[in-house]
Scaffold this motif. Structure first.
Motif, PDB file in Angstrom:
ATOM      1  N   LEU A 229      22.966  21.638 -62.135  1.00 34.75           N
ATOM      2  CA  LEU A 229      21.646  21.852 -62.173  1.00 34.75           C
ATOM      3  C   LEU A 229      20.695  20.664 -62.085  1.00 34.75           C
ATOM      4  O   LEU A 229      20.697  19.885 -62.814  1.00 34.75           O
TER       5      LEU A 229
ATOM      6  N   ALA B 207      16.751  19.638 -62.388  1.00 38.94           N
ATOM      7  CA  ALA B 207      16.418  19.640 -62.743  1.00 38.94           C
ATOM      8  C   ALA B 207      15.223  18.877 -62.747  1.00 38.94           C
ATOM      9  O   ALA B 207      14.075  19.368 -63.652  1.00 38.94           O
TER      10      ALA B 207
ATOM     11  N   VAL C 190      20.366  28.032 -70.311  1.00 41.28           N
ATOM     12  CA  VAL C 190      21.336  26.198 -70.201  1.00 41.28           C
ATOM     13  C   VAL C 190      21.787  25.726 -71.628  1.00 41.28           C
ATOM     14  O   VAL C 190      23.156  25.654 -71.242  1.00 41.28           O
TER      15      VAL C 190
ATOM     16  N   HIS D 286      26.270  26.082 -70.660  1.00 37.53           N
ATOM     17  CA  HIS D 286      26.822  25.368 -71.425  1.00 37.53           C
ATOM     18  C   HIS D 286      28.412  25.455 -72.558  1.00 37.53           C
ATOM     19  O   HIS D 286      29.093  24.931 -71.736  1.00 37.53           O
TER      20      HIS D 286
ATOM     21  N   ILE E  47      23.285  18.614 -65.766  1.00 38.30           N
ATOM     22  CA  ILE E  47      22.013  18.769 -65.769  1.00 38.30           C
ATOM     23  C   ILE E  47      22.163  17.599 -64.751  1.00 38.30           C
ATOM     24  O   ILE E  47      21.304  16.450 -65.341  1.00 38.30           O
TER      25      ILE E  47
ATOM     26  N   PRO F 279      16.231  15.389 -65.313  1.00 41.97           N
ATOM     27  CA  PRO F 279      15.530  16.469 -65.574  1.00 41.97           C
ATOM     28  C   PRO F 279      13.986  16.470 -65.495  1.00 41.97           C
ATOM     29  O   PRO F 279      14.060  14.808 -65.871  1.00 41.97           O
TER      30      PRO F 279
ATOM     31  N   ILE G  53      23.913  15.318 -69.226  1.00 38.70           N
ATOM     32  CA  ILE G  53      22.789  15.162 -68.818  1.00 38.70           C
ATOM     33  C   ILE G  53      23.390  13.913 -67.453  1.00 38.70           C
ATOM     34  O   ILE G  53      23.481  12.807 -68.407  1.00 38.70           O
TER      35      ILE G  53
END
Length: 106
Positions: free
Chosen positions: A47, A49, A63, A67, A74, A77, A96
């Motif tokens: 994703l 972001a 999310v 997950h 991700i 972000p 992330i």
């Protein structure tokens, strides 16, 4: 054929989706459906972001659910999304990455 191993032993890179704009309880369902469709086929996704300008608790809930069910990574972000994750205390729980490339190769 890809594998859905969330630890990263994949035979090909994860696909990337790059939603843009605001995501709240009015429109997060469509993003969640897109994530579900892609992960059913590919076993996970990245994703991106970076283009999300606003996200509320419904986005966060979506999310976190994704997950738990799949290999959701991700990438990059936006400041608002990073702040939401920080306020909720989930930045260490979620996967992330600083960039799409890092998320696809790790």
């Amino acid at each position: 054929m890809t594998t859905s191993d969330p630890l990263g032993s994949r035979t090909e890179p994860l696909p990337v989706i790059s939603p843009r704009g605001e995501f709240d309880m009015r429109n997060v369902t469509s993003l969640g459906a897109q994530i579900e469709t892609m992960t059913a086929v590919h076993g996970g996704l990245v994703l991106d972001a970076s283009g999300i300008t606003f996200a509320d608790s419904s986005f966060l809930r979506m999310v976190l659910g994704a997950h738990q069910r799949t290999d959701l990574r991700i990438a990059a972000p936006s400041l608002r999304v990073a702040r939401l994750f920080d306020l909720a205390g989930v930045e260490t729980y979620l996967r992330i990455y600083p960039s799409i490339e890092a998320a696809r190769t790790l």
